[in-house]
Motif scaffolding. Structure first.
Motif, PDB file in Angstrom:
ATOM      1  N   GLU A 121       0.833  -1.210   0.000  1.00 45.30           N
ATOM      2  CA  GLU A 121       0.000   0.000   0.000  1.00 45.30           C
ATOM      3  C   GLU A 121       0.865   1.257   0.000  1.00 45.30           C
ATOM      4  OE1 GLU A 121      -2.811  -0.262   3.230  1.00 45.30           O
ATOM      5  OE2 GLU A 121      -3.718  -2.072   2.391  1.00 45.30           O
ATOM      6  N   ILE A 122       1.917   1.265   0.798  1.00 44.74           N
ATOM      7  CA  ILE A 122       2.842   2.399   0.823  1.00 44.74           C
ATOM      8  C   ILE A 122       3.483   2.577  -0.547  1.00 44.74           C
ATOM      9  CG2 ILE A 122       5.057   3.222   1.748  1.00 44.74           C
ATOM     10  CD1 ILE A 122       4.227   1.819   4.419  1.00 44.74           C
ATOM     11  N   LEU A 123       3.940   1.473  -1.131  1.00 41.17           N
ATOM     12  CA  LEU A 123       4.603   1.543  -2.431  1.00 41.17           C
ATOM     13  C   LEU A 123       3.631   1.956  -3.539  1.00 41.17           C
ATOM     14  CD1 LEU A 123       6.898  -1.615  -2.210  1.00 41.17           C
ATOM     15  CD2 LEU A 123       7.563   0.784  -1.918  1.00 41.17           C
ATOM     16  N   SER A 124       2.362   1.638  -3.396  1.00 41.40           N
ATOM     17  CA  SER A 124       1.381   2.028  -4.415  1.00 41.40           C
ATOM     18  C   SER A 124       1.168   3.534  -4.456  1.00 41.40           C
ATOM     19  CB  SER A 124       0.048   1.310  -4.191  1.00 41.40           C
ATOM     20  OG  SER A 124      -0.639   1.848  -3.090  1.00 41.40           O
ATOM     21  N   ASN A 125       1.624   4.222  -3.430  1.00 39.80           N
ATOM     22  CA  ASN A 125       1.529   5.682  -3.374  1.00 39.80           C
ATOM     23  C   ASN A 125       2.849   6.368  -3.697  1.00 39.80           C
ATOM     24  OD1 ASN A 125      -1.240   6.121  -2.521  1.00 39.80           O
ATOM     25  ND2 ASN A 125      -0.624   5.064  -0.664  1.00 39.80           N
ATOM     26  N   ASN A 126       3.855   5.596  -4.072  1.00 43.40           N
ATOM     27  CA  ASN A 126       5.166   6.161  -4.349  1.00 43.40           C
ATOM     28  C   ASN A 126       5.115   7.039  -5.592  1.00 43.40           C
ATOM     29  OD1 ASN A 126       8.081   6.020  -5.568  1.00 43.40           O
ATOM     30  ND2 ASN A 126       8.266   5.457  -3.410  1.00 43.40           N
ATOM     31  N   GLU A 127       5.942   8.061  -5.613  1.00 41.35           N
ATOM     32  CA  GLU A 127       5.956   8.982  -6.759  1.00 41.35           C
ATOM     33  C   GLU A 127       6.609   8.378  -8.002  1.00 41.35           C
ATOM     34  OE1 GLU A 127       9.963  11.481  -5.637  1.00 41.35           O
ATOM     35  OE2 GLU A 127       8.083  12.047  -4.696  1.00 41.35           O
ATOM     36  N   THR A 128       7.368   7.321  -7.843  1.00 40.42           N
ATOM     37  CA  THR A 128       8.065   6.710  -8.968  1.00 40.42           C
ATOM     38  C   THR A 128       7.143   5.752  -9.707  1.00 40.42           C
ATOM     39  OG1 THR A 128      10.131   6.864  -7.736  1.00 40.42           O
ATOM     40  CG2 THR A 128      10.119   5.392  -9.635  1.00 40.42           C
ATOM     41  N   GLU A 129       6.953   6.006 -10.985  1.00 40.43           N
ATOM     42  CA  GLU A 129       6.029   5.208 -11.782  1.00 40.43           C
ATOM     43  C   GLU A 129       6.429   3.739 -11.856  1.00 40.43           C
ATOM     44  OE1 GLU A 129       4.216   5.138 -16.297  1.00 40.43           O
ATOM     45  OE2 GLU A 129       4.875   7.054 -15.452  1.00 40.43           O
ATOM     46  N   ASP A 130       7.727   3.453 -11.962  1.00 40.94           N
ATOM     47  CA  ASP A 130       8.180   2.055 -12.034  1.00 40.94           C
ATOM     48  C   ASP A 130       7.764   1.260 -10.800  1.00 40.94           C
ATOM     49  OD1 ASP A 130       9.365   2.446 -14.496  1.00 40.94           O
ATOM     50  OD2 ASP A 130      11.392   2.649 -13.703  1.00 40.94           O
ATOM     51  N   ILE A 131       7.800   1.896  -9.655  1.00 47.33           N
ATOM     52  CA  ILE A 131       7.418   1.213  -8.418  1.00 47.33           C
ATOM     53  C   ILE A 131       5.916   0.945  -8.413  1.00 47.33           C
ATOM     54  CG2 ILE A 131       7.264   1.464  -5.910  1.00 47.33           C
ATOM     55  CD1 ILE A 131       9.939   3.068  -6.129  1.00 47.33           C
ATOM     56  N   ARG A 132       5.123   1.936  -8.759  1.00 48.96           N
ATOM     57  CA  ARG A 132       3.671   1.749  -8.807  1.00 48.96           C
ATOM     58  C   ARG A 132       3.294   0.709  -9.860  1.00 48.96           C
ATOM     59  NH1 ARG A 132       3.966   7.161  -9.460  1.00 48.96           N
ATOM     60  NH2 ARG A 132       2.606   7.128 -11.296  1.00 48.96           N
ATOM     61  N   PHE A 133       4.008   0.689 -10.976  1.00 48.06           N
ATOM     62  CA  PHE A 133       3.763  -0.290 -12.038  1.00 48.06           C
ATOM     63  C   PHE A 133       3.990  -1.705 -11.519  1.00 48.06           C
ATOM     64  CE2 PHE A 133       4.712  -2.746 -15.806  1.00 48.06           C
ATOM     65  CZ  PHE A 133       3.817  -2.268 -16.740  1.00 48.06           C
ATOM     66  N   THR A 134       5.087  -1.891 -10.795  1.00 48.27           N
ATOM     67  CA  THR A 134       5.397  -3.207 -10.233  1.00 48.27           C
ATOM     68  C   THR A 134       4.326  -3.641  -9.239  1.00 48.27           C
ATOM     69  OG1 THR A 134       7.760  -2.824 -10.557  1.00 48.27           O
ATOM     70  CG2 THR A 134       7.138  -4.556  -8.999  1.00 48.27           C
TER      71      THR A 134
END
Length: 105
Positions: free
Chosen positions: A59-72
């Motif tokens: 959930e924390i990572l889904s809010n990250n500003e980096t698109e690659d992280i949200r994509f993963t």
């Protein structure tokens, strides 16, 4: 279990694929996850690939500003409703598209 940040970094940086794979399939200690979240932003992409992360971390990572992280995160089969709803409204079209292709969702 990967229990120290030093071990995690060594495995990530290794030229050996089996070492790299351990960072994806093995459980990470709470301390390792916390240290990465708070002190190693450059390691978040690796962290997002781990298949045993607690949902709270996803959930924390889904809010990250980096698109690659949200994509993963959008590709993971462990998305819960909160993550799904968050990413469904993502500003990136590619993230919304990969989310729709997630077989679990």
């Amino acid at each position: 279990m990967i229990s120290t940040i030093e071990e995690y970094i060594r495995l990530c940086d290794s030229d050996c694929r089996s070492d790299n794979r351990r960072t994806i399939v093995e459980e990470l200690s709470h301390d390792v996850v916390s240290t990465i979240l708070n002190h190693y932003p450059e390691r978040l992409v690796w962290l997002a690939h781990n298949k045993r992360l607690p949902l709270e971390v996803l959930e924390i990572l889904s809010n990250n500003e980096t698109e690659d992280i949200r994509f993963t995160v959008a590709m993971t089969r462990r998305c819960n409703r909160k993550i799904f709803e968050n990413l469904l409204l993502d500003k990136s079209e590619s993230i919304r598209l990969i989310l729709v292709r997630n077989k679990k969702l």
